[in-house]
Design a protein around this motif. Structure first.
Motif, PDB file in Angstrom:
ATOM      1  N   ALA A 136       0.839  -1.211   0.000  1.00  0.00           N
ATOM      2  CA  ALA A 136       0.000   0.000   0.000  1.00  0.00           C
ATOM      3  C   ALA A 136       0.868   1.253   0.000  1.00  0.00           C
ATOM      4  CB  ALA A 136      -0.935  -0.009   1.219  1.00  0.00           C
ATOM      5  N   VAL A 137       1.942   1.229   0.788  1.00  0.00           N
ATOM      6  CA  VAL A 137       2.841   2.384   0.838  1.00  0.00           C
ATOM      7  C   VAL A 137       3.536   2.573  -0.511  1.00  0.00           C
ATOM      8  CG1 VAL A 137       4.985   3.255   1.885  1.00  0.00           C
ATOM      9  CG2 VAL A 137       3.167   2.303   3.346  1.00  0.00           C
ATOM     10  N   LYS A 138       3.939   1.458  -1.101  1.00  0.00           N
ATOM     11  CA  LYS A 138       4.652   1.508  -2.379  1.00  0.00           C
ATOM     12  C   LYS A 138       3.751   2.087  -3.493  1.00  0.00           C
ATOM     13  CE  LYS A 138       7.513  -1.387  -5.316  1.00  0.00           C
ATOM     14  NZ  LYS A 138       7.537  -2.756  -5.853  1.00  0.00           N
ATOM     15  N   MET A 139       2.477   1.723  -3.451  1.00  0.00           N
ATOM     16  CA  MET A 139       1.527   2.155  -4.493  1.00  0.00           C
ATOM     17  C   MET A 139       1.529   3.675  -4.679  1.00  0.00           C
ATOM     18  SD  MET A 139      -2.556   1.248  -4.610  1.00  0.00           S
ATOM     19  CE  MET A 139      -2.285  -0.479  -4.248  1.00  0.00           C
ATOM     20  N   MET A 140       1.671   4.413  -3.556  1.00  0.00           N
ATOM     21  CA  MET A 140       1.627   5.883  -3.658  1.00  0.00           C
ATOM     22  C   MET A 140       2.924   6.530  -3.173  1.00  0.00           C
ATOM     23  SD  MET A 140      -2.244   6.849  -2.518  1.00  0.00           S
ATOM     24  CE  MET A 140      -2.089   6.373  -0.805  1.00  0.00           C
ATOM     25  N   ASN A 141       3.944   5.705  -2.956  1.00  0.00           N
ATOM     26  CA  ASN A 141       5.164   6.223  -2.352  1.00  0.00           C
ATOM     27  C   ASN A 141       4.784   7.129  -1.165  1.00  0.00           C
ATOM     28  OD1 ASN A 141       7.831   6.843  -1.884  1.00  0.00           O
ATOM     29  ND2 ASN A 141       7.930   8.384  -3.515  1.00  0.00           N
ATOM     30  N   SER A 142       3.999   6.568  -0.266  1.00  0.00           N
ATOM     31  CA  SER A 142       3.395   7.351   0.820  1.00  0.00           C
ATOM     32  C   SER A 142       4.411   7.718   1.887  1.00  0.00           C
ATOM     33  CB  SER A 142       2.257   6.560   1.465  1.00  0.00           C
ATOM     34  OG  SER A 142       1.321   6.193   0.479  1.00  0.00           O
ATOM     35  N   ASP A 143       4.110   8.806   2.574  1.00  0.00           N
ATOM     36  CA  ASP A 143       4.976   9.278   3.658  1.00  0.00           C
ATOM     37  C   ASP A 143       4.664   8.584   4.976  1.00  0.00           C
ATOM     38  OD1 ASP A 143       6.391  11.734   2.310  1.00  0.00           O
ATOM     39  OD2 ASP A 143       4.298  11.778   1.683  1.00  0.00           O
ATOM     40  N   ALA A 144       3.446   8.053   5.107  1.00  0.00           N
ATOM     41  CA  ALA A 144       3.024   7.353   6.331  1.00  0.00           C
ATOM     42  C   ALA A 144       1.870   6.436   5.951  1.00  0.00           C
ATOM     43  CB  ALA A 144       2.577   8.354   7.391  1.00  0.00           C
ATOM     44  N   ILE A 145       1.520   5.536   6.858  1.00  0.00           N
ATOM     45  CA  ILE A 145       0.345   4.703   6.607  1.00  0.00           C
ATOM     46  C   ILE A 145      -0.584   4.742   7.811  1.00  0.00           C
ATOM     47  CG2 ILE A 145       1.522   2.551   7.352  1.00  0.00           C
ATOM     48  CD1 ILE A 145      -0.292   1.092   5.228  1.00  0.00           C
ATOM     49  N   GLU A 146      -1.865   4.899   7.521  1.00  0.00           N
ATOM     50  CA  GLU A 146      -2.893   4.805   8.556  1.00  0.00           C
ATOM     51  C   GLU A 146      -3.447   3.378   8.543  1.00  0.00           C
ATOM     52  OE1 GLU A 146      -4.919   9.263   8.448  1.00  0.00           O
ATOM     53  OE2 GLU A 146      -5.884   7.642   7.353  1.00  0.00           O
ATOM     54  N   ILE A 147      -3.546   2.783   9.725  1.00  0.00           N
ATOM     55  CA  ILE A 147      -4.165   1.474   9.866  1.00  0.00           C
ATOM     56  C   ILE A 147      -5.462   1.684  10.634  1.00  0.00           C
ATOM     57  CG2 ILE A 147      -3.917  -0.829  10.881  1.00  0.00           C
ATOM     58  CD1 ILE A 147      -1.963  -0.344   8.568  1.00  0.00           C
ATOM     59  N   HIS A 148      -6.607   1.413   9.979  1.00  0.00           N
ATOM     60  CA  HIS A 148      -7.856   1.737  10.672  1.00  0.00           C
ATOM     61  C   HIS A 148      -8.423   0.557  11.454  1.00  0.00           C
ATOM     62  CE1 HIS A 148      -9.623   0.608   6.624  1.00  0.00           C
ATOM     63  NE2 HIS A 148     -10.463  -0.041   7.405  1.00  0.00           N
ATOM     64  N   ILE A 149      -9.040   0.889  12.578  1.00  0.00           N
ATOM     65  CA  ILE A 149      -9.764  -0.080  13.407  1.00  0.00           C
ATOM     66  C   ILE A 149     -11.231   0.353  13.408  1.00  0.00           C
ATOM     67  CG2 ILE A 149      -7.737  -0.709  14.784  1.00  0.00           C
ATOM     68  CD1 ILE A 149      -8.754   1.089  17.030  1.00  0.00           C
ATOM     69  N   ASN A 150     -12.147  -0.600  13.181  1.00  0.00           N
ATOM     70  CA  ASN A 150     -13.541  -0.217  12.892  1.00  0.00           C
ATOM     71  C   ASN A 150     -14.520  -1.349  13.206  1.00  0.00           C
ATOM     72  OD1 ASN A 150     -12.692  -1.940  10.851  1.00  0.00           O
ATOM     73  ND2 ASN A 150     -13.824  -0.897   9.245  1.00  0.00           N
ATOM     74  N   THR A 151     -14.431  -1.970  14.384  1.00  0.00           N
ATOM     75  CA  THR A 151     -15.279  -3.153  14.646  1.00  0.00           C
ATOM     76  C   THR A 151     -16.776  -2.911  14.435  1.00  0.00           C
ATOM     77  OG1 THR A 151     -15.140  -2.693  17.009  1.00  0.00           O
ATOM     78  CG2 THR A 151     -13.695  -4.399  16.167  1.00  0.00           C
ATOM     79  N   PRO A 152     -17.365  -1.791  14.923  1.00  0.00           N
ATOM     80  CA  PRO A 152     -18.815  -1.653  14.715  1.00  0.00           C
ATOM     81  C   PRO A 152     -19.184  -1.641  13.226  1.00  0.00           C
ATOM     82  CG  PRO A 152     -18.028  -0.067  16.340  1.00  0.00           C
ATOM     83  CD  PRO A 152     -16.820  -0.664  15.699  1.00  0.00           C
ATOM     84  N   GLN A 153     -18.371  -0.933  12.424  1.00  0.00           N
ATOM     85  CA  GLN A 153     -18.649  -0.867  10.978  1.00  0.00           C
ATOM     86  C   GLN A 153     -18.625  -2.263  10.350  1.00  0.00           C
ATOM     87  OE1 GLN A 153     -15.754   1.279   8.587  1.00  0.00           O
ATOM     88  NE2 GLN A 153     -17.079   1.237   6.781  1.00  0.00           N
ATOM     89  N   GLU A 154     -17.600  -3.050  10.651  1.00  0.00           N
ATOM     90  CA  GLU A 154     -17.498  -4.385  10.062  1.00  0.00           C
ATOM     91  C   GLU A 154     -18.700  -5.247  10.458  1.00  0.00           C
ATOM     92  OE1 GLU A 154     -15.307  -5.394   7.860  1.00  0.00           O
ATOM     93  OE2 GLU A 154     -13.965  -3.667   7.968  1.00  0.00           O
ATOM     94  N   LEU A 155     -19.086  -5.172  11.738  1.00  0.00           N
ATOM     95  CA  LEU A 155     -20.171  -6.035  12.227  1.00  0.00           C
ATOM     96  C   LEU A 155     -21.535  -5.619  11.691  1.00  0.00           C
ATOM     97  CD1 LEU A 155     -18.791  -6.453  15.824  1.00  0.00           C
ATOM     98  CD2 LEU A 155     -19.194  -8.330  14.209  1.00  0.00           C
TER      99      LEU A 155
END
Ligand code: FNR
Length: 344
Positions: A136-155
């Motif tokens: 994912a970082v390589k795809m945009m040569n990103s400066d940082a990566i956000e990792i999201h947590i979202n249990t209510p949304q998934e459920l």
């Protein structure tokens, strides 16, 4: 069009349909004390901040929203132009869709193409492993990566995840990526217990993304159509409550705020509560879709001017001076702080 690409388009249209320009994130329960003689000029205000080695001129950025379809590619391109012209950073929506289906990678790559020297954040869910995070970082040569947590949304999502063993993934991503890793919620907020788990896993940047702005329980319930779980619509901690939950960690980790940031005053209050930067999602998307790119550039510039004005009124030259200003809490918030045993 794949199911996932269609979902990305739906998220955009529903976020716009439900957009509320009034924040419900708790900022109205906080006040600054007015100071009449600040002894400062607007030009003295330094709004710069950092996320580890990343220096940002402004403490606001376009928060994670979109990508994954032809329509959202155009939105990402426009968002990237807005970020470039105003000099703010930008996150994309989850790139998971592009890791599954190569043919939509362009809807993310366009962000780097449009803003080659800008600050760009990748985004993926916490079920992702290290190799996906690196891709994912390589795809945009990103400066940082956000990792999201979202249990209510998934459920709430019929097609969502049902297994939530995330902490080992988060730990390995934190250990093995060479860029800053930001763990973020998606509008349900965080508790001091969650923040402690992340700090213990070595996470250095935590975006508490609280309740009170875009609601993914509302969006996913609408998508369900049948058997709504609308009793979950008020689930979570507001952004203000989450920032209070983060008080014990302010010196150990970089706290970032998002969720229901609607005005420059909301953003300045979030920073005074300890955030070092602030993500804005739906207001920018709404402005872009309703009013176009030029007006959205103006919206961002006015937002920055508004933040500088408030810092001037408070006599706070920079973010660390602003973070020393104590806010007055409503009695509801005082009760929250005392029941949760939070130091403020
Ligand atoms: C989001 N958000 C989000 N967050 C994330 O980490 N990954 C994602 O893919 C998305 N997708 C997404 C799509 C759309 C259309 C919106 C509006 C939002 C959540 C976003 O980053 C933020 O946490 C919340 O929207 C709360 O901020 P606002 O919208 O109240 O400013």
């Amino acid at each position: 069009v794949s199911i996932q690409s269609h979902r990305k388009d739906e998220h955009v249209s529903l976020a716009i349909k439900f957009y509320d320009k009034t924040s419900h994130a708790g900022f109205d329960q906080l006040r600054f004390v007015h100071q009449g003689i600040p002894e400062i000029s607007l030009d003295d205000i330094d709004t710069s901040t950092t996320i580890e080695n990343i220096r940002m001129d402004f403490p606001i950025y376009i928060e994670a929203m979109t990508g994954g379809s032809e329509y959202t590619k155009k939105l990402n391109q426009k968002l990237a132009r807005i970020a470039k012209i105003t000099g703010i950073a930008m996150a994309t929506g989850s790139q998971s869709v592009a890791l599954k289906d190569d043919s939509v990678a362009f809807s993310f790559e366009i962000v780097r193409e449009t803003n080659p020297n800008g600050i760009v954040f990748s985004n993926l869910g916490a079920s992702s492993d290290v190799s996906r995070a690196k891709a994912a970082v390589k795809m945009m040569n990103s400066d940082a990566i956000e990792i999201h947590i979202n249990t209510p949304q998934e459920l709430i999502m019929p097609e969502g995840d049902r297994e939530f063993n995330w902490i080992e993934n988060i730990k390995s991503i934190q250990e093995e990526l060479s860029c800053p890793v930001i763990v973020k919620e998606v509008g349900f907020g965080m508790s001091k217990e969650t923040i402690q788990q992340l700090v213990d896993a070595g996470v250095k940047n935590i975006n508490i993304s609280g309740k009170g702005g875009t609601s993914f329980s509302r969006i996913e319930n609408y998508r369900r159509k049948k058997q709504e779980m609308d009793y979950l619509e008020d689930w979570g901690q507001t952004t203000v409550e989450s920032l209070l939950e983060a008080q014990p960690f302010k010196d150990k980790t970089n706290i970032i705020a998002s969720g229901g940031i609607r005005t420059p005053l909301d953003a300045v209050k979030a920073i005074a509560l300890g955030a070092n930067s602030v993500g804005i999602a739906a207001p920018i998307l709404y402005s872009l879709i309703k009013n176009g790119e030029e007006e959205t550039i103006e919206f961002v510039n006015d937002f920055i001017y508004g933040m500088k004005s408030i810092m001037t009124m408070l006599g706070a030259k920079n973010l660390s001076e602003l973070q020393r200003k104590k806010l007055i809490l409503s009695s509801d918030l005082l009760s929250y702080v005392s029941q949760r045993g939070l130091p403020y």
